[in-house]
Write an enzyme that holds these catalytic residues in place. Structure first.
Site, PDB file in Angstrom:
ATOM      1  N   ASP A 146     -29.156  13.190  29.889  1.00  0.00           N
ATOM      2  CA  ASP A 146     -30.022  13.295  28.716  1.00  0.00           C
ATOM      3  C   ASP A 146     -31.465  13.575  29.110  1.00  0.00           C
ATOM      4  O   ASP A 146     -32.305  13.844  28.240  1.00  0.00           O
ATOM      5  CB  ASP A 146     -29.953  12.023  27.861  1.00  0.00           C
ATOM      6  CG  ASP A 146     -30.262  10.766  28.656  1.00  0.00           C
ATOM      7  OD1 ASP A 146     -29.483  10.445  29.565  1.00  0.00           O
ATOM      8  OD2 ASP A 146     -31.284  10.099  28.379  1.00  0.00           O
ATOM      9  N   ARG A 193     -46.504  16.191  22.524  1.00  0.00           N
ATOM     10  CA  ARG A 193     -46.028  17.036  23.620  1.00  0.00           C
ATOM     11  C   ARG A 193     -45.307  18.252  23.048  1.00  0.00           C
ATOM     12  O   ARG A 193     -44.979  18.295  21.856  1.00  0.00           O
ATOM     13  CB  ARG A 193     -45.104  16.223  24.537  1.00  0.00           C
ATOM     14  CG  ARG A 193     -43.902  15.604  23.847  1.00  0.00           C
ATOM     15  CD  ARG A 193     -43.145  14.672  24.788  1.00  0.00           C
ATOM     16  NE  ARG A 193     -41.814  14.347  24.261  1.00  0.00           N
ATOM     17  CZ  ARG A 193     -40.858  13.731  24.935  1.00  0.00           C
ATOM     18  NH1 ARG A 193     -41.094  13.346  26.192  1.00  0.00           N
ATOM     19  NH2 ARG A 193     -39.680  13.490  24.397  1.00  0.00           N
ATOM     20  N   GLY A 225     -38.759   2.230  18.691  1.00  0.00           N
ATOM     21  CA  GLY A 225     -39.293   3.554  18.387  1.00  0.00           C
ATOM     22  C   GLY A 225     -40.714   3.781  18.854  1.00  0.00           C
ATOM     23  O   GLY A 225     -41.309   4.815  18.553  1.00  0.00           O
ATOM     24  N   ARG A 240     -37.408   7.677  19.856  1.00  0.00           N
ATOM     25  CA  ARG A 240     -38.806   7.456  19.477  1.00  0.00           C
ATOM     26  C   ARG A 240     -39.584   8.759  19.476  1.00  0.00           C
ATOM     27  O   ARG A 240     -40.806   8.759  19.392  1.00  0.00           O
ATOM     28  CB  ARG A 240     -39.449   6.468  20.430  1.00  0.00           C
ATOM     29  CG  ARG A 240     -39.329   6.885  21.883  1.00  0.00           C
ATOM     30  CD  ARG A 240     -39.883   5.869  22.796  1.00  0.00           C
ATOM     31  NE  ARG A 240     -39.549   6.172  24.171  1.00  0.00           N
ATOM     32  CZ  ARG A 240     -40.062   5.535  25.202  1.00  0.00           C
ATOM     33  NH1 ARG A 240     -40.957   4.603  25.005  1.00  0.00           N
ATOM     34  NH2 ARG A 240     -39.697   5.832  26.423  1.00  0.00           N
ATOM     35  N   GLY A 267     -30.017  10.147  21.942  1.00  0.00           N
ATOM     36  CA  GLY A 267     -30.834  10.862  20.976  1.00  0.00           C
ATOM     37  C   GLY A 267     -32.309  10.516  21.066  1.00  0.00           C
ATOM     38  O   GLY A 267     -32.738   9.701  21.880  1.00  0.00           O
TER      39      GLY A 267
END
Length: 617
Positions: free
Chosen positions: A316, A230, A179, A145, A142
Site C-alpha cells: 500500500d 501534497r 484521521g 486520513r 485505504g
C-alpha cells in the site's frame, strides 16, 4: 477559519522573481479519477455525502468501489507554517497565491470547490485499497486520513496533479485511527518530499504545511496536529489492485488497469515497446505491468544510489508510477551500513537499505498476481466469453503458464533496469564520463565495502571526493595524506581499524579512482593532472559536474529532529531555512541562511547517527 501565514514563509516568497502562474480560482481543475471509477455505494454522489453527518463517514468496510466521497473536517484557526515555492510553481500557481486567504483555507481543508446549492464542482474523496504489510495480508486499508480535493492541471506544462490533504480527518478507511496527523511526522514528510524532488528522485510532492493549533493528537504521547497538502500525478498504488484481487473483482481489476493506462499514463500505445514483441500472446496488460516494473526499478535504484531508506515498503506504500510515497520512518544513511533500517519495528530487517530492491520486486509480484489473469489470457484477453465468464477449465493451464513466464521475464527486466540505472547514477556520482565493465566490481563495490568497513559517512565521502583535484592524489604519499579527509570528526572508526590501515585502504581506492578519472577526463591537448599543484580546466569541470550530483545538504534524521523541536517551541523561520537548503541541496552555501547553513552540513554528531523511529504519525 481565518489562517495565519507565518512571516518566514512570506519572506521566502520574495525569492520567486517570476510572474508566471495563475490564481487558485483560475487553476484548471478536474475529477478524472472519480469520473471514471466506481464510488462507494453508500454515498454514490457528492450530495449524498454532503448531506450525511460528518461522523457517518467514519470507518467501515467498502466494497465494489475505488473511493468514497468525503469532505475534510473543518479546522479552527489554522496556521500556515510553510509553503514550498518550487511546488507552487510546478502546480502552476502564482507565488502571491500563498498569501491569499483562499489558499490558507484550501490547504487546511476549510475550502472545497463544490457548490452545495448548485450541486456543481468537484467533491473530495478518499481512495480504497488494501495491502500486504510486513509480508502479511492486512485487508482493507485505504486513505485513512488523506482526502483528495481535486485534480489540477498546470496551464504551462499540461501536467495533471491530484491535490490531497494528509491529516484531514476520518474516512471510511481510518480503521481504529483518528484521521489526524501529528506535527512531527508532517514536518518530516513536507521536507523530505521536496528534498527528494531536488535530488531528481521520483516522489510525491508537498505544497504546504499547516498547524492545527486546537487539535491535540494522541500517539505515544499527546502531540500537536498538522496537515500536509501534497500532490502527485496519481496516488494509485499496488494496494489498489490488491484489495480487488482479494475480493475476486475481475471486472474492476480490468477497469482499473484500463484507467491506469489511459488516464494516468499516456495511453496504451505509449506502453508498447518499439519494435513490438514477436510473441503475439504478449498483450497490452503485459506492457502495462512491464511499464510499472521499470518505473519502480529506476526509483529504487535512485534510493540506493543516494542512500535513502523508506522504512516501510508495504504494497500500500508502493506507487504504480514508481514514486517515493507515504513517508513514515524513513531516513538517509549516515555511515554506510547496508543492514540499516530506520524503522524500530522492523526486527527482521525486511525493509533495510540492502533489502529495498528485492522487497519492491516482491511487491511487484503481488501486482503481477492481480493482473495475472489479464496477462495470461494473451490474445484472448478481449474475447467476450473471457470478459464475461472468466477462465475456462480447459484454458486455465495455458493461462497460468503464460502468466508465470511473463512475470518471470518482467523480473529479469526489473533486474536489468535497476542495475543500468544504479550504474548510471553511481557513474555520475563518481565523476566519470563513461562506464566500463570493471567499474561495478572494481570501483563501485570496492568503495562500498571500504565505506562499510571503515564506517564512513556515505554522503560526505562523495561530496569530499568532488572537491579533490587529481593533482592532489597523483602519488601514493599524497593519497595517504588526503585519505584523512574522509574520516569522521572523531577520527578513525570501525572494528579493528587504525589510522594507518584505514588510510591505506582509502588511498588504495583513490588510486583506482584517480586512474579512471584521468582516463575519462584526459585529452591529447590537456592532461588531466596538469602541472604543479593546479587543477586543469578539465579537472575543474569534473569537480563542478560532481558537485552538481553529490549533495552538500542531506535531510538527515538529526537535522529533522532539531527542526521539529524548534517548530514545536514556536520557531517558524527554521522551516524556511530547511526548505531553502533542501530545495537546492547541491549548493556550496545558501544566501541569507544563518549558522544552520554550516552546521547542518557538518559531520553528524556521533550520538545522532543511524537513528530509528516509529511508524506512528
Amino acid at each position: 477559519m481565518n489562517g495565519h501565514f507565518s512571516s518566514s514563509a512570506a519572506n521566502g516568497l520574495k525569492q520567486i522573481k517570476t510572474n508566471e502562474g495563475v490564481s487558485l480560482e483560475d487553476l484548471p481543475k478536474s475529477n478524472v479519477f472519480t469520473s471514471n471509477l466506481p464510488a462507494d455505494e453508500k454515498f454514490p454522489t457528492p450530495l449524498s455525502s454532503y448531506d450525511a453527518p460528518r461522523n457517518a463517514l467514519g470507518p467501515r468496510m467498502v466494497k465494489n468501489a475505488t473511493y468514497t466521497y468525503v469532505r475534510p473536517e473543518e479546522v479552527e484557526e489554522p496556521e500556515l507554517l510553510a509553503v514550498s515555492l518550487r511546488a507552487l510553481h510546478d502546480i502552476g500557481l502564482h507565488p502571491s497565491e500563498a498569501n491569499s486567504a483562499d489558499f490558507t483555507a484550501l490547504v487546511a481543508g476549510n475550502k472545497i470547490f463544490w457548490d452545495p446549492s448548485a450541486r456543481t464542482g468537484i467533491y473530495p474523496w478518499a481512495q480504497c485499497y488494501g495491502g500486504w504489510q510486513f509480508g502479511s495480508w492486512a485487508g482493507q486499508l485505504g486513505d485513512g486520513r488523506a482526502i483528495s480535493l481535486f485534480e489540477s492541471t498546470n496551464p504551462a506544462s499540461g501536467i495533471r496533479y491530484e491535490i490531497q490533504l494528509k491529516g484531514a480527518g476520518k474516512t471510511p478507511y481510518s480503521r481504529f485511527a483518528d484521521g489526524k496527523a501529528v506535527l512531527r511526522s508532517s514536518i518530516r514528510e513536507f521536507l523530505v518530499s521536496e528534498y527528494l524532488n531536488a535530488l531528481n528522485i521520483p516522489t510525491t510532492r508537498a505544497l504546504a504545511l499547516t498547524l492545527t493549533p486546537n487539535a491535540r493528537v494522541r500517539r505515544e504521547r499527546m502531540e500537536p496536529g498538522a496537515i500536509v497538502c501534497r500532490f502527485a500525478q496519481s496516488w494509485l498504488r499496488i494496494g489498489t489492485f490488491d484489495i480487488l484481487r482479494a475480493r475476486g473483482d475481475r471486472a474492476l481489476i480490468r477497469r482499473l488497469a484500463t484507467y491506469l493506462a489511459e488516464h494516468v499514463f499516456s495511453g496504451w500505445e505509449s506502453l508498447a515497446p518499439s519494435p513490438p514483441p514477436s510473441d503475439p500472446e504478449i498483450n497490452r496488460f503485459t506492457h502495462l505491468f512491464s511499464h510499472v516494473v521499470r518505473l519502480n526499478a529506476r526509483t529504487v535504484a535512485a534510493w540506493q544510489a543516494y542512500g535513502f531508506t523508506n522504512g516501510v515498503l508495504n504494497t500500500d506504500n508502493t506507487s504504480l508510477m514508481g514514486l517515493s510515497l507515504d513517508f513514515g520512518p524513513f531516513a538517509f544513511l549516515d555511515n554506510f551500513d547496508p543492514a540499516y533500517t530506520p524503522n524500530h519495528d522492523d526486527h527482521l530487517l525486511r525493509y533495510a537499505y540492502r533489502a529495498q530492491p528485492s522487497v519492491i520486486w516482491w511487491n511487484l509480484v503481488r501486482l503481477g498476481e492481480s493482473l495475472g489473469e489479464l496477462i495470461g489470457a494473451g490474445s484472448k484477453v478481449d474475447d467476450p466469453s473471457f470478459i464475461s465468464s472468466g477462465v475456462s477449465e480447459s484454458f486455465a493451464p495455458e493461462l497460468i503458464s503464460r502468466a508465470e513466464r511473463l512475470i518471470e521475464a518482467a523480473g529479469e527486466d526489473y533486474k536489468a533496469t535497476f542495475l543500468a540505472e544504479y550504474k548510471r547514477l553511481m557513474t555520475l556520482r563518481l565523476g566519470l564520463k563513461t562506464q566500463k565493465e570493471s567499474d561495478f566490481d572494481g570501483l563501485m563495490s570496492e568503495l562500498l565495502d571500504t565505506m562499510e568497513a571503515l564506517e564512513l559517512d556515505f554522503h560526505h565521502f562523495f561530496r569530499r571526493l568532488s572537491a579533490l583535484s587529481l593533482v592532489e592524489i597523483e602519488t601514493h604519499e599524497k593519497r595517504l595524506a588526503v585519505a584523512q579527509r574522509f574520516f569522521h570528526a572523531e577520527g578513525v572508526t570501525g572494528v579493528g581499524n587504525t589510522m594507518e590501515s584505514a588510510s591505506e585502504r582509502i588511498a588504495k581506492w583513490l588510486g583506482l579512482w584517480e586512474e579512471r578519472a584521468r582516463e575519462d577526463w584526459t585529452s591529447d591537448s590537456e592532461p588531466a593532472n596538469g602541472t604543479g599543484e593546479s587543477a586543469t580546466p578539465a579537472d575543474t569541470e569534473r569537480q563542478r559536474a560532481m558537485r552538481a550530483v553529490n549533495p552538500n545538504f542531506v535531510a538527515r534524521g538529526w537535522v529533522l529532529d532539531e527542526i521539529i523541536e524548534r517548530v514545536s517551541k514556536g520557531e517558524r523561520k527554521v522551516l524556511q531555512t530547511a526548505m531553502e537548503m533542501g530545495s537546492a541541496p547541491f549548493e556550496e552555501r545558501w544566501e541569507g541562511v544563518g549558522e544552520e547553513g554550516e552546521r547542518w552540513v557538518r559531520d553528524p554528531p556521533s550520538g545522532e547517527r543511524m537513528k530509528m523511529c516509529s511508524c506512528s504519525s
